[in-house]
Design an enzyme around this catalytic site. Structure first.
Site, PDB file in Angstrom:
ATOM      1  CD  GLU A  37       5.323   0.108   9.008  1.00 47.77           C
ATOM      2  OE1 GLU A  37       5.722   0.762   9.824  1.00 47.77           O
ATOM      3  OE2 GLU A  37       4.567   0.527   8.282  1.00 47.77           O
ATOM      4  NE  ARG A 262      -7.620   0.515  -0.117  1.00 47.04           N
ATOM      5  CZ  ARG A 262      -7.267   1.445   0.822  1.00 47.04           C
ATOM      6  NH1 ARG A 262      -6.139   1.499   1.575  1.00 47.04           N
ATOM      7  NH2 ARG A 262      -8.119   2.391   1.287  1.00 47.04           N
ATOM      8  CE  LYS A 272      -0.479  -3.280   9.239  1.00 44.69           C
ATOM      9  NZ  LYS A 272       0.995  -3.518   8.613  1.00 44.69           N
TER      10      LYS A 272
END
Length: 561
Positions: A37, A262, A272
């Site tokens: 994104e 992850r 983020k």
């Protein structure tokens, strides 16, 4: 596309792909995708996904698409689009002509939503976000049906068209899938497919005021592109049922979603939201601050892309989350730079040395090896003169037993030069601080060895004072003091390292470094690896410390044997 640097270690995803190829699933094709994104900069966690998706495709003779998940215009920007593309290229991967955006498919996604409405499988809901949340229920309690769940197909089609036309303000209604409000998996409790956002999109402008949710968009985008293996991190495992539900109800091509753990890296944060806080609150100088775990920050700090790829190979791919030691990443950086970085001499904390028996005005050019690990790197010439700078830490007036460097009356070797002996120490009368050393040199020891074979226990780096280039050197350390920032306090910022940056001005460099170009990487002998910062200007170089010569990971590995 860059192929793996070495044979990649086995992992469960590779086994799944091998089995799919053996059975002929997907016709033996492998087509993966990397779908960021564009609402921030990529970080080291994304590097794991990039290496996995592009690496698998390369290994099996397939392709990897690069697709931006640009479904939320309020957080996305062309700056992030450009930085993400630059980072993927820098890491060593190329997507050819396969650059896509979710916004490429907005019209088709809308038509598919209409198809679900017509099938009685989606409806327009007028509950506000808090009411939707209240109706969802909990892990132990079923949800409640929306009072708008039983609207007719005709009414839903009309209201959805009016949503698209911009008749309703933000937050007044959504399009939801009609699945099961009592489903054990909360993701299946009538999830939102579209929400209203009267905001311009960086690609489509004002053409749309309704935007698809990620869960609605990504499976259908995968389907449109013919993705075979849709690889996601573990937080999407519970979303797979919804991914499958949408594709099955639409009756379209069905990729396979596979989840992996992850990356969690010690002494940093990869959220983020937290990275944005660090930037916006001024704890770092920007997204590319060399202390940041962003790829832009690592590039500026001097991390080689090959080292990041090697790190991603070493940590492997699994289902179980774990905390990876930062020392492993630093080890991979050292391993790469040891092979590729040319050597040079620099003094960060100078102490003036006068070679009393070396003729005034005389300059000798001495041969120095550029990289002992790379014979093809050749040699360079470094000037030697009567006045030198040594590192202040390399001298002690009253040394302890195991201090083998320079001291009164002691002889040491200067790298590529001569043996010198300290014969006098000049101090500041007021403070007692050592300000200068008077030494003698043995002209028979040129190159660093004595004809009589006498030993010395230390070899020191140095620069000629009259030829040294002044520079700013930024000594970067880890941004946080604890492996898991905020674990004890709940506030990750309380664990920020107040000593994560020390600026040395001036440091003194050998003259060959005057022409070092931004981005070039060097080993300052005995000090560490450094990279030329983009802030450098001709005559005023700025160097960032990439990593020290200390190798904690190698010591840990040796201790475990």
């Amino acid at each position: 596309m860059t192929k793996p640097d070495t044979a990649p270690p086995p992992n469960f995803i590779r086994y799944l792909v091998e089995e799919d190829n053996r059975t002929g699933k997907f016709g033996g094709q492998v087509l993966t995708r990397f779908p960021p994104e564009p609402n921030g900069y990529l970080h080291i966690g994304h590097a794991k996904s990039i290496c996995l998706n592009f690496g698998l495709a390369a290994e099996f003779g397939g392709l990897c698409n690069f697709r931006f998940d640009d479904t939320n215009p309020s957080k996305e920007d062309i700056e992030f689009v450009e930085s993400i593309q630059a980072d993927v290229h820098w890491l060593g991967f190329d997507w050819g002509d396969r650059l896509y955006y979710a916004s490429d498919y907005f019209e088709q996604l809308y038509q598919w939503a209409v198809q679900l409405i017509q099938a009685g499988l989606a409806y327009v809901c007028d509950l506000d976000p808090e009411e939707v949340k209240d109706h969802r229920g909990t892990l132990t309690q079923p949800g409640k049906n929306s009072p708008y769940r039983h609207r007719s197909v005709a009414e839903n089609l009309d209201r959805f068209a009016r949503m698209r036309a911009g008749e309703f303000p933000d937050g007044t209604c959504t399009l939801r899938a009609k699945i099961d409000m009592a489903a054990p998996n909360l993701n299946l409790r009538d999830p939102v497919m579209y929400r209203i956002k009267h905001e311009a999109h960086h690609r489509t402008g004002d053409a749309w005021c309704i935007y698809p949710m990620y869960d609605w968009a990504h499976g259908q985008c995968d389907s449109l592109e013919g993705i075979t293996h849709s690889i996601c991190t573990m937080e999407y495992e519970d979303h797979r049922a919804l991914y499958d539900w949408y594709l099955d109800r639409l009756g379209i091509y069905h990729p396979q979603q596979i989840e992996f753990a992850r990356l969690n890296l010690a002494y940093t944060v990869l959220s983020k939201r937290r990275l944005i806080q660090l930037v916006q609150e001024g704890h770092v100088s920007g997204w590319d601050d060399p202390r940041m775990p962003t790829l832009a920050g690592m590039r500026r700090r001097g991390y080689p892309p090959a080292a990041i790829r090697a790190f991603c190979d070493k940590i492997g791919v699994g289902k179980r989350e774990n905390l990876v030691d930062m020392a492993l990443l630093e080890y991979c950086v050292r391993e790469e730079l040891n092979q590729t970085a040319p050597r040079a001499m620099a003094v960060l904390n100078p102490l003036k040395v006068i070679i009393a028996n070396f003729p005034e005005g005389r300059v000798e050019m001495l041969e120095a090896v550029n990289n002992p690990e790379d014979p093809a790197a050749g040699t360079r010439q470094v000037p030697f003169s009567r006045e030198l700078y040594l590192e202040r830490d390399d001298f002690m007036l009253d040394p302890p037993k195991k201090f083998y460097r320079l001291a009164p009356g002691r002889e040491v070797r200067l790298r590529y030069a001569y043996f010198i002996k300290c014969v006098e120490v000049i101090t500041d009368p007021a403070s007692g601080e050592v300000t200068q050393l008077i030494c003698t040199y043995d002209p028979e020891t040129r190159g660093g060895s004595a004809p009589d074979g006498r030993p010395v226990k230390a070899t020191l780096h140095w620069v000629s004072a009259g030829h040294a280039v002044p520079a700013q050197v930024r000594l970067y350390d880890r941004l946080f003091t604890t492996p898991v920032p905020g674990e004890g306090s709940g506030d990750f910022k309380t664990d920020l390292n107040p000593h994560s940056l020390e600026v040395v001005t001036p440091a003194w460099l050998e003259p060959s470094l005057a022409a070092a170009t931004p981005g070039s990487r060097w080993q300052f002998e005995r000090l560490g690896y450094f990279c030329v910062d983009p802030d450098s200007t001709p005559g005023t170089p700025v160097f960032n410390r990439t990593v020290t010569l200390r190798d904690a990971w190698a010591k840990l590995q040796q201790a475990s044997k």
